[in-house]
Design a protein around this motif. Structure first.
Motif, mmCIF file in Angstrom:
data_model
loop_
_atom_site.group_PDB
_atom_site.id
_atom_site.type_symbol
_atom_site.label_atom_id
_atom_site.label_comp_id
_atom_site.label_asym_id
_atom_site.label_seq_id
_atom_site.Cartn_x
_atom_site.Cartn_y
_atom_site.Cartn_z
ATOM 1 N N SER A 51 -14.682 -9.882 -25.422
ATOM 2 C CA SER A 51 -13.534 -10.821 -25.748
ATOM 3 C C SER A 51 -12.452 -9.729 -26.338
ATOM 4 C CB SER A 51 -13.989 -12.038 -26.724
ATOM 5 O OG SER A 51 -14.834 -12.640 -26.437
ATOM 6 N N ALA A 52 -12.777 -8.761 -27.137
ATOM 7 C CA ALA A 52 -11.664 -7.754 -27.493
ATOM 8 C C ALA A 52 -11.001 -7.095 -26.508
ATOM 9 C CB ALA A 52 -12.418 -7.099 -28.609
ATOM 10 N N ALA A 53 -11.790 -6.550 -25.420
ATOM 11 C CA ALA A 53 -11.476 -5.721 -24.487
ATOM 12 C C ALA A 53 -10.513 -6.442 -23.562
ATOM 13 C CB ALA A 53 -12.702 -5.295 -23.503
ATOM 14 N N GLY A 54 -10.316 -7.687 -23.499
ATOM 15 C CA GLY A 54 -9.400 -8.346 -22.671
ATOM 16 C C GLY A 54 -8.422 -9.042 -23.602
ATOM 17 N N ALA A 55 -8.435 -8.755 -24.827
ATOM 18 C CA ALA A 55 -7.452 -9.587 -25.972
ATOM 19 C C ALA A 55 -6.038 -8.201 -25.912
ATOM 20 C CB ALA A 55 -7.969 -9.911 -27.361
ATOM 21 N N VAL A 56 -6.153 -7.255 -25.797
ATOM 22 C CA VAL A 56 -5.061 -6.204 -26.295
ATOM 23 C C VAL A 56 -4.679 -5.608 -24.960
ATOM 24 C CG1 VAL A 56 -4.041 -4.352 -27.557
ATOM 25 C CG2 VAL A 56 -5.635 -6.101 -28.358
ATOM 26 N N HIS A 57 -3.403 -5.897 -24.311
ATOM 27 C CA HIS A 57 -2.968 -5.218 -23.202
ATOM 28 C C HIS A 57 -1.583 -5.672 -22.943
ATOM 29 C CE1 HIS A 57 -2.835 -9.256 -21.161
ATOM 30 N NE2 HIS A 57 -4.109 -9.619 -21.878
ATOM 31 N N ARG A 58 -0.894 -5.000 -21.805
ATOM 32 C CA ARG A 58 0.494 -5.272 -21.509
ATOM 33 C C ARG A 58 0.464 -6.676 -20.848
ATOM 34 N NH1 ARG A 58 2.473 -0.081 -18.319
ATOM 35 N NH2 ARG A 58 0.108 -0.002 -17.790
ATOM 36 N N ARG A 59 1.484 -7.099 -21.198
ATOM 37 C CA ARG A 59 2.082 -8.716 -20.498
ATOM 38 C C ARG A 59 2.020 -8.458 -18.829
ATOM 39 N NH1 ARG A 59 3.232 -12.697 -23.956
ATOM 40 N NH2 ARG A 59 4.240 -13.828 -21.938
ATOM 41 N N GLN A 60 2.468 -7.466 -18.390
ATOM 42 C CA GLN A 60 2.339 -7.192 -16.903
ATOM 43 C C GLN A 60 2.542 -5.728 -16.515
ATOM 44 O OE1 GLN A 60 4.449 -10.290 -15.118
ATOM 45 N NE2 GLN A 60 5.046 -9.308 -13.244
ATOM 46 N N VAL A 61 1.955 -5.543 -15.532
ATOM 47 C CA VAL A 61 2.286 -4.134 -14.689
ATOM 48 C C VAL A 61 2.984 -4.367 -13.392
ATOM 49 C CG1 VAL A 61 0.396 -2.989 -16.101
ATOM 50 C CG2 VAL A 61 -0.084 -4.215 -13.936
ATOM 51 N N GLY A 62 3.459 -3.200 -12.984
ATOM 52 C CA GLY A 62 4.113 -3.216 -11.564
ATOM 53 C C GLY A 62 2.926 -3.588 -10.607
ATOM 54 N N ASP A 63 2.825 -4.295 -9.771
ATOM 55 C CA ASP A 63 2.258 -4.818 -8.570
ATOM 56 C C ASP A 63 2.587 -4.057 -7.286
ATOM 57 O OD1 ASP A 63 3.777 -6.410 -7.316
ATOM 58 O OD2 ASP A 63 2.988 -8.095 -8.298
ATOM 59 N N ARG A 64 3.449 -3.248 -7.142
ATOM 60 C CA ARG A 64 3.932 -2.595 -5.827
ATOM 61 C C ARG A 64 4.307 -3.756 -4.824
ATOM 62 N NH1 ARG A 64 -0.023 2.661 -5.345
ATOM 63 N NH2 ARG A 64 0.231 3.411 -7.394
ATOM 64 N N GLY A 65 4.644 -4.625 -5.087
ATOM 65 C CA GLY A 65 5.214 -5.674 -4.154
ATOM 66 C C GLY A 65 4.176 -6.811 -3.757
ATOM 67 N N ILE A 66 3.058 -6.658 -4.336
ATOM 68 C CA ILE A 66 1.801 -7.579 -4.018
ATOM 69 C C ILE A 66 2.148 -8.865 -3.851
ATOM 70 C CG2 ILE A 66 -0.441 -8.017 -4.115
ATOM 71 C CD1 ILE A 66 -1.075 -5.408 -4.815
ATOM 72 N N SER A 67 2.707 -9.307 -5.081
ATOM 73 C CA SER A 67 3.128 -10.451 -5.432
ATOM 74 C C SER A 67 4.103 -11.116 -4.567
ATOM 75 C CB SER A 67 3.735 -10.917 -6.965
ATOM 76 O OG SER A 67 2.699 -10.470 -7.827
ATOM 77 N N THR A 68 5.002 -10.445 -4.143
ATOM 78 C CA THR A 68 6.410 -10.916 -3.197
ATOM 79 C C THR A 68 5.670 -10.973 -1.961
ATOM 80 O OG1 THR A 68 7.938 -9.844 -4.450
ATOM 81 C CG2 THR A 68 8.358 -10.140 -2.097
ATOM 82 N N ALA A 69 4.816 -10.182 -1.437
ATOM 83 C CA ALA A 69 4.225 -10.053 -0.162
ATOM 84 C C ALA A 69 3.343 -11.322 0.113
ATOM 85 C CB ALA A 69 3.389 -8.764 0.207
ATOM 86 N N LEU A 70 2.360 -11.553 -1.120
ATOM 87 C CA LEU A 70 1.491 -12.866 -1.063
ATOM 88 C C LEU A 70 2.337 -13.968 -0.852
ATOM 89 C CD1 LEU A 70 -1.546 -13.296 -1.115
ATOM 90 C CD2 LEU A 70 -1.256 -13.368 -3.409
ATOM 91 N N ARG A 71 3.431 -14.084 -1.545
ATOM 92 C CA ARG A 71 4.351 -15.263 -1.605
ATOM 93 C C ARG A 71 4.981 -15.455 -0.233
ATOM 94 N NH1 ARG A 71 7.060 -14.032 -5.615
ATOM 95 N NH2 ARG A 71 8.948 -13.232 -4.487
ATOM 96 N N GLU A 72 5.481 -14.479 0.480
ATOM 97 C CA GLU A 72 5.707 -14.570 1.652
ATOM 98 C C GLU A 72 4.872 -14.881 2.568
ATOM 99 O OE1 GLU A 72 7.479 -10.758 2.237
ATOM 100 O OE2 GLU A 72 9.476 -11.252 1.058
ATOM 101 N N LEU A 73 3.659 -14.817 2.516
ATOM 102 C CA LEU A 73 2.598 -14.893 3.420
ATOM 103 C C LEU A 73 2.156 -16.313 3.441
ATOM 104 C CD1 LEU A 73 0.560 -13.793 5.735
ATOM 105 C CD2 LEU A 73 -0.988 -13.063 3.713
#
Length: 389
Positions: A100-122
């Protein structure tokens, strides 16, 4: 796998496959169990040469996939069983606090190299890939390092794991140290299952060395990653055949398609009122999820396998229970709903019927070779041969 689940859920194709619902009180109790477990379930204590990671689901308090294995290994095996999404086995250990602790502390977001955009377009669907990466990659790296320490401490020789694609930090830690990893089959495998299907068999990081299967059908139903071998070890978890009720038709629900399957059950009950139509909930579902129509009986208690052992007909979509029911002598119909492709090969072989109309149920076939799906267990002799080598 997590991106796939988000994609199908947000698109409306499927519901949540195994929904986890916790109240604030549940979350507080979970934290308290984590803290207690630091002392009472510390896996760094003791001495073992094998590690077993069971399935979190335990119908009737029994974890059916590793039950025989744990009995044979006895005190040699460290049983690492999380209590985050289920009740851990008696005498087992866990690292839930650190998970639980390992997943509790992290950055809110990282760059996904356009994967989100490509997935949305597809697909036309937005999935927060950057947020998933930020949480899951950081969590994986921290837990992988922790499990390397655990495996080194005990000098573990073999890791036995159920659902390896959700324990890649454990598999990866073992592979880092050159430790053999065996996955025990826990459910239906097909060419559409992202945990097992890698067309062309490419090299894939953090995969088990071996997959131990229920029957010969599962050994080539999907292209496994390069280097992963299969063995048929059978199973001992199916009950003995029972007297069949000629009227009993069991509909096997799943969170992904439960509401649609209930409509099919209602249609069958209207077409043939002589049938005892039972809608059996998946263990992750609740009775409050559904309004049961007239002519359909809800089932939540007892064993699904015992129910199928006495049923003449079974209907589902892609649940493992359909294969278990075939081995238990049920006539099998597959509802024409999203996911029925999982049963394409049994349908082609004449072991099941793709049901497009409710009046087809009584024409559903029996499986002529049930041992291809669930062979008798050879686990004890297989482990003995391993030790002899």
């Amino acid at each position: 796998m997590r991106i796939f689940h988000e994609l199908t859920r947000r698109s409306g194709i499927h519901g949540a496959s195994h929904p986890v619902r916790r109240t604030p009180y549940d979350k507080a109790r979970l934290v308290a169990r984590h803290l207690t477990g630091l002392v009472t379930r510390n896996p760094f204590l003791g001495s073992y040469d094998a590690l077993v990671v069971p399935h979190p689901r335990k119908p009737g308090g029994v974890e059916i996939y590793t039950d025989e294995l744990r009995t044979i290994l006895g005190d040699r095996a460290l049983i690492l069983d999380s209590g985050i999404n289920g009740t851990p086995l008696p005498g087992s250990r866990n690292l839930d606090f650190f998970t639980s602790a390992a997943g509790a502390v992290h950055r809110r977001q990282v760059g996904d190299r356009g994967i989100s955009t490509a997935l949305r377009e597809l697909t036309g669907v937005s999935v927060p890939v950057g947020s998933l990466l930020a949480r899951e990659v950081a969590k994986h790296q921290r837990l992988r390092a922790l499990y390397r320490r655990l495996l080194r401490k005990h000098r573990i020789e073999t890791v036995y794991v159920v659902v390896a694609y959700f324990h890649q930090h454990i598999v990866g830690a073992a592979r880092d140290l050159g430790i053999r990893v065996v996955e025990l089959q826990h459910g239906a495998i097909s060419q559409f299952h992202l945990g097992y299907s890698y067309p062309g068999r490419p090299a894939v990081a953090d995969q088990p060395d071996e997959l131990w299967c229920f029957g010969s059908y599962w050994t080539d139903v999907a292209d496994l990653p390069a280097g992963m071998t299969t063995s048929v070890i059978g199973t001992s978890h199916l009950p003995r055949a029972a007297q069949k009720d000629p009227r009993l038709a069991v509909f096997l629900s799943q969170g992904t398609i439960g509401a649609e399957l209930l409509h099919v059950a209602e249609s069958v009950a209207k077409v043939d009122p002589s049938l005892d139509v039972v809608f059996r909930l998946h263990p992750s579902e609740r009775a409050s999820d559904y309004t049961i129509p007239a002519g359909v009986r809800l089932s939540t208690d007892g064993s699904t396998l015992d129910l199928l052992a006495s049923a003449t007909y079974q209907v589902g979509v892609s649940t493992t229970a359909l294969f278990e029911g075939m081995a238990l002598g049920c006539r099998t119909a597959v509802a024409n709903l999203p996911g029925h492709e999982y049963l394409a090969r049994p349908i082609t072989r004449g072991h099941a019927l793709l049901m497009t109309s409710p009046n087809q149920l009584t024409s559903a076939p029996l499986c002529s070779t049930p041992e291809a799906y669930y062979a008798p267990s050879t686990l004890r002799s297989g482990l003995a041969a391993d030790q002899a080598e």
